[in-house]
Design an enzyme around this catalytic site. Structure first.
Site, PDB file in Angstrom:
ATOM      1  N   HIS A   1       0.926  -1.294  -0.065  1.00 42.53           N
ATOM      2  CA  HIS A   1      -0.048  -0.136   0.035  1.00 42.53           C
ATOM      3  C   HIS A   1       0.997   1.210   0.085  1.00 42.53           C
ATOM      4  CE1 HIS A   1      -3.928  -1.927   1.798  1.00 42.53           C
ATOM      5  NE2 HIS A   1      -3.175  -2.762   0.962  1.00 42.53           N
TER       6      HIS A   1
ATOM      7  N   GLU B   1       1.015   3.727   1.654  1.00 42.74           N
ATOM      8  CA  GLU B   1       1.638   4.225   3.196  1.00 42.74           C
ATOM      9  C   GLU B   1       2.824   3.143   3.571  1.00 42.74           C
ATOM     10  OE1 GLU B   1      -2.973   4.436   3.675  1.00 42.74           O
ATOM     11  OE2 GLU B   1      -1.592   3.297   2.337  1.00 42.74           O
TER      12      GLU B   1
END
Length: 152
Positions: free
Chosen positions: A53, A55
């Site tokens: 992801h 992040e």
């Protein structure tokens, strides 16, 4: 607030990179002392990695740059409300502030599904959403609309 808009626009640039390679368009930047130290965008499909992801990728880059897993003076800007995995990584890396754009009504862990950041962990993250929410939301909506149209 001006800085929040500035950095969310940078996160949107990252999200557009994901869009171009047929990834869910989520982008992220990590800021320290008013300077971007890491960027990331979704690469889960490209890399066949559930953990890739935006992040997580940005946290890895920031940790490498600072030579530390502790990112306690950093701010993270994300185009979408973080999921449970990313929320855990944010808490574990001690990120101070998280600012996100659109809500994630399927997996969001700040305000949409659960309020994970309200749990009394040993690290408290300051988190808030709705910065450039319409722009962030529209990018994701358009992506899924195009995906559905391709299937038909």
């Amino acid at each position: 607030m001006d800085a929040d808009i500035k950095y969310m626009r940078e996160a949107l640039k990252e999200a557009k990179k994901a869009y171009k390679i047929n990834e869910i368009p989520v982008g992220c930047v990590i800021v320290l002392n008013d300077k971007i130290i890491a960027r990331g965008y979704n690469k889960r499909e490209s890399n066949n990695q559930a953990t890739d992801h935006a992040e997580i990728i940005a946290i890895r880059k920031a940790s490498k740059k600072l030579n530390s897993w502790r990112l306690d003076e950093c701010k993270m800007y994300i185009t979408l409300e973080p999921c449970v995995m990313c929320s855990g990584a944010i808490i574990q890396s001690r990120i101070k502030d998280v600012i996100y754009g659109a809500k994630d009504y399927r997996f969001g862990c700040h305000d949409s599904i659960i309020k994970l950041f309200d749990v009394d962990f040993n690290h408290k993250v300051n988190i808030r959403g709705s910065i450039l929410e319409e722009e962030c939301s529209k990018l994701i909506s358009n992506f899924f609309k195009e995906l559905r149209e391709k299937k038909n």
